[in-house]
Design an enzyme around this catalytic site. Structure first.
Site, short mmCIF file in Angstrom:
data_model
loop_
_atom_site.label_atom_id
_atom_site.label_comp_id
_atom_site.label_asym_id
_atom_site.label_seq_id
_atom_site.Cartn_x
_atom_site.Cartn_y
_atom_site.Cartn_z
CG LEU A 182 -9.35 6.29 4.42
CD1 LEU A 182 -9.61 5.55 3.11
CD2 LEU A 182 -10.27 5.78 5.53
CG HIS A 237 -3.01 11.01 2.36
ND1 HIS A 237 -3.33 9.90 1.62
CD2 HIS A 237 -3.69 12.04 1.79
CE1 HIS A 237 -4.17 10.24 0.65
NE2 HIS A 237 -4.40 11.53 0.73
CE LYS A 289 -11.42 9.18 -5.72
NZ LYS A 289 -11.72 7.74 -5.93
N GLY A 344 -8.25 -1.11 -0.97
CA GLY A 344 -8.58 -2.37 -1.61
C GLY A 344 -8.10 -3.58 -0.83
CG HIS A 358 -6.07 -6.79 -5.44
ND1 HIS A 358 -5.76 -6.48 -6.75
CD2 HIS A 358 -5.20 -7.76 -5.06
CE1 HIS A 358 -4.77 -7.24 -7.15
NE2 HIS A 358 -4.41 -8.02 -6.14
CB SER A 407 -11.82 11.73 -1.32
OG SER A 407 -11.00 12.55 -0.52
CB SER A 408 -13.36 13.96 3.49
OG SER A 408 -11.95 13.97 3.61
CB CYS A 409 -10.49 16.25 -0.80
SG CYS A 409 -10.52 15.29 -2.31
CE1 TYR A 462 -8.05 11.11 -5.52
CE2 TYR A 462 -8.91 12.43 -3.72
CZ TYR A 462 -8.65 11.20 -4.28
OH TYR A 462 -9.00 10.06 -3.61
N GLY A 479 -3.88 -1.75 -2.99
CA GLY A 479 -3.74 -0.47 -2.31
C GLY A 479 -4.22 -0.51 -0.87
#
Length: 311
Positions: free
Chosen positions: A167, A180, A141, A17, A12, A108-110, A137, A14
């Site tokens: 994001l 990022h 995921k 969150g 929460h 994640s899109s990765c 990573y 981050g």
């Protein structure tokens, strides 16, 4: 979710969150359960089990993760794969043991292949090789996605997995080693302007394209999907618009007021050349993003300036 339901938001503090907490409160959900990392380490199975046994949440938003950009993923691959696998395994399994009604897992899109057809559709998962710079990573995921799907199949749980694009927004990570691209730009240009630097170095050629989504849009999508989506198949969440790194750098420099030269270091890696999500599935359900990129960058830069002393 009814308004009285107990809802645990993992992570929460981050970027994601904190946005989910804001969105839930705005929508009248006040029975929220949160713990800081100091209070609860969900990479530890014993602590996770004790916490769930004590709090018995009805719903779970799994937004806790170790995240970062190219530098962070390249420098700390073991941390990225271990921490994310541990978090997911503990929270998903303990949610099942404690009969959580529904869980939303943030992917994640990765997860999609490096040379994935564009825009990337949900069925492209596991159809090719991953981008090497963030493979640990991405593997973690993907394991989280498969864990949710496996529990749904074997135990009849309702665990949904959503795949957000890149994001940004308030509470982002602005550390130049682990952040990022957009928060890194915001910090670089802000500091360069303050220090009177004549030029700023940017990794790569500037030609890769990235899709960006404000985290408040994602939080709205999370609440929408928690209330309207029950399928095991993953679902993409994005803006549907991409921009080159060069264009993003120029836009961010303009918004932050930096007027110096942008120097692209082509010896540094670019990462995945294209990353645009196909968002037709979530649009067909009745949701789409509403925050324009320029407005979102201004909002994020304002938050950054107001919180500099805490970062």
């Amino acid at each position: 979710m009814n308004k009285q339901a107990s809802i645990y938001i993992a992570g929460h503090k981050g970027l994601v969150g904190s946005a989910i907490v804001r969105r839930l409160k705005l929508s009248g959900y006040n029975n929220l359960i949160t713990r800081t990392h100091k209070e609860l380490d969900i990479t530890r199975q014993d602590q996770t089990e004790s916490f769930f046994n004590e709090t018995k949440p009805d719903f779970v938003f799994l937004a806790a993760a170790r995240v970062g950009g190219i530098i962070g993923n390249s420098t700390y691959p073991a941390d990225f794969i271990y921490d994310n696998l541990a978090i997911q395994a503990n929270v998903i399994h303990t949610s099942y043991i404690n009969k959580v009604k529904k869980l939303l897992f943030l992917g994640s899109s990765c997860i999609y292949p490096r040379n994935c057809p564009q825009p990337m559709r949900e069925e492209h998962l596991l159809s090719g090789y991953l981008e090497p710079t963030n493979e640990p990573y991405a593997v973690a995921k993907i394991a989280g996605i498969k864990m949710c799907q496996s529990y749904n199949r074997q135990y009849g749980t309702q665990y949904i997995s959503i795949m957000p694009t890149n994001l940004y927004g308030p509470h982002d990570n602005f550390d130049l080693e682990t952040s990022h691209v957009l928060p890194a730009f915001i910090r670089k240009f802000h500091e360069a302007k303050a220090e009177g630097k004549s030029e700023v170095e940017i990794w790569g050629t500037g030609t890769p394209k990235r899709e960006l989504l404000h985290v408040d849009d994602l939080a709205e999508a999370c609440l929408f999907l928690m209330n309207n989506y029950n399928e095991s198949e993953i679902i993409n969440v994005g803006s549907g618009i991409d921009i080159t790194i060069k264009e993003l750098a120029e836009k961010t420099a303009s918004i932050t007021g930096y007027r110096g030269k942008l120097c692209f270091d082509t010896s540094k890696p670019d990462g995945t050349p294209l990353k645009l999500l196909d968002i037709s599935k979530i649009k067909s359900l009745g949701w789409q993003a509403s925050i324009e990129l320029d407005d979102g960058i201004r909002n994020t830069y304002q938050w950054y300036k107001e919180n500099l002393d805490k970062l």
